[in-house]
Structure formats: structure tokens, C-alpha cells
Design an enzyme around this catalytic site. Sequence first.
Site, short mmCIF file in Angstrom:
data_model
loop_
_atom_site.label_atom_id
_atom_site.label_comp_id
_atom_site.label_asym_id
_atom_site.label_seq_id
_atom_site.Cartn_x
_atom_site.Cartn_y
_atom_site.Cartn_z
N ASP A 132 0.78 -1.24 0.07
CA ASP A 132 0.00 -0.05 -0.10
C ASP A 132 0.85 1.24 0.04
OD1 ASP A 132 -3.07 0.49 1.00
OD2 ASP A 132 -1.92 2.28 0.94
N ILE A 133 0.61 2.09 -0.80
CA ILE A 133 1.25 3.36 -1.15
C ILE A 133 1.36 4.30 0.08
CG2 ILE A 133 -0.01 5.08 -2.17
CD1 ILE A 133 1.80 5.46 -4.51
N ASN A 156 -12.90 -2.66 2.60
CA ASN A 156 -13.97 -1.83 2.60
C ASN A 156 -14.84 -1.70 1.56
OD1 ASN A 156 -12.60 -0.60 4.88
ND2 ASN A 156 -11.01 0.47 3.63
N GLY A 215 -15.54 3.39 3.69
CA GLY A 215 -14.36 4.02 3.37
C GLY A 215 -13.71 3.69 2.16
N GLN A 216 -14.19 3.14 1.19
CA GLN A 216 -13.60 2.49 0.05
C GLN A 216 -13.24 3.83 -0.94
OE1 GLN A 216 -15.79 -0.19 -2.18
NE2 GLN A 216 -14.00 -0.74 -3.67
N HIS A 224 -10.33 -5.18 -3.03
CA HIS A 224 -8.95 -5.16 -2.64
C HIS A 224 -8.88 -5.55 -1.15
CE1 HIS A 224 -9.85 -1.16 -2.24
NE2 HIS A 224 -9.18 -0.90 -1.37
N LEU A 225 -8.32 -6.70 -0.75
CA LEU A 225 -8.11 -7.06 0.91
C LEU A 225 -6.65 -6.49 1.48
CD1 LEU A 225 -9.07 -8.99 2.89
CD2 LEU A 225 -7.76 -10.92 1.83
P1 AMP Z 1 -9.51 1.81 0.35
O1 AMP Z 1 -9.89 3.06 1.13
O2 AMP Z 1 -10.05 0.63 0.90
O3 AMP Z 1 -10.47 1.98 -1.27
O4 AMP Z 1 -8.19 1.56 -0.02
C1 AMP Z 1 -7.53 2.00 -1.06
C2 AMP Z 1 -6.15 1.95 -0.59
O5 AMP Z 1 -5.16 1.92 -2.09
C3 AMP Z 1 -5.51 2.85 0.33
O6 AMP Z 1 -5.03 2.44 1.36
C4 AMP Z 1 -4.29 3.80 -0.53
O7 AMP Z 1 -3.34 3.99 0.09
C5 AMP Z 1 -4.07 2.48 -1.67
N1 AMP Z 1 -3.46 3.31 -2.87
C6 AMP Z 1 -3.79 4.11 -3.42
N2 AMP Z 1 -3.07 4.32 -4.61
C7 AMP Z 1 -2.18 3.70 -4.68
C8 AMP Z 1 -1.10 3.02 -5.54
N3 AMP Z 1 -0.89 3.82 -6.26
N4 AMP Z 1 -0.16 1.98 -5.00
C9 AMP Z 1 -0.47 1.45 -3.97
N5 AMP Z 1 -1.57 1.60 -3.14
C10 AMP Z 1 -2.33 2.70 -3.35
#
Ligand code: AMP
Length: 113
Positions: A29-30, A86, A92-93, A99-100
Site C-alpha cells: 500500500d502506498i 472496505n 471508506g472505499q 482489494h483485501l
Molecule cells: P480503500 O480505502 O479500501 O479503497 O483503500 C485504497 C487503498 O489503496 C489505500 O490504502 C491507498 O493508500 C491505496 N493506494 C492508493 N493508490 C495506490 C497506489 N498507487 N499504489 C498502492 N496503493 C495505493
Amino acid sequence: MDCLFCKIIDHSIKSNIIYEDETLLAFDDIRPQAPQHKLIIPKRHIETINELTEDDANLVGQMVLTAKQIAKDLGIDQDGFRLVFNCNRHGGQEVYHIHLHLLGGRQMHWPPG
Ligand code: AMP
Ligand code: ZN
């Protein structure tokens, strides 16, 4: 398709991939919310958990089993970890490709907020 995670799957957006097979991808995760924070995604674009059907039971099972294996490889399986999906606004998506989240390396709290 204008989907961030589909772009990560086709390598048009860079990520730190830690696992890949025919159906799944896992990467860092970034914006990590814990010392270990990985995302496990299906290569097929599925927007939310609401779109899953009975036919996806094996896919979801594979996602959980892959998370379990990654936790073991990271050495956080015995201390423990958290798996989170989420869904939509109240969940909070932010990215609409399921994604898990695998979070670990510190004490998690409950309720999650
Ligand atoms: P959610 O809030 O459950 O939709 O989670 C989305 C997740 O994607 C968040 O934890 C972000 O930090 C992560 N995310 C967003 N952009 C990237 C990216 N380019 N590479 C890796 N993770 C990312
Ligand atoms: Zn997608």
C-alpha cells in the site's frame, strides 16, 4: 478502463509487487497504515464486494489464503494481523476495484473507527 488497480495490474502504474499468480496480485500500500500494509487484489475488475456472486467464492477464498501466506512470509502470522475489505462510502472505499488490506506489525485497535 480508468481504474488505478487495473493500471497496476498491467504495469502502466508502478507498484512494489510482492506476489503474483494467474488470478491475483499483491503489492505494498502506498500510504501504509501499519508497519506492514499490503493489498491483495483480483486481476479481474470487480468494483465492490456488492458485485461478488457465488461464482466468486473460490476467488475470495484464494485472496484470504494468499493473505495468510503473505502474513506468514512476513513473520507476522503468530503475533497476528488484520484483514479488511472496505465497501462503498460508509466502508471508506476509495478505489473501486476490490482489494483485501493486510495490516500488521503493530497492535491493532477495536473498534476500528
Ligand atoms: P480503500 O480505502 O479500501 O479503497 O483503500 C485504497 C487503498 O489503496 C489505500 O490504502 C491507498 O493508500 C491505496 N493506494 C492508493 N493508490 C495506490 C497506489 N498507487 N499504489 C498502492 N496503493 C495505493
Ligand atoms: Zn480495476
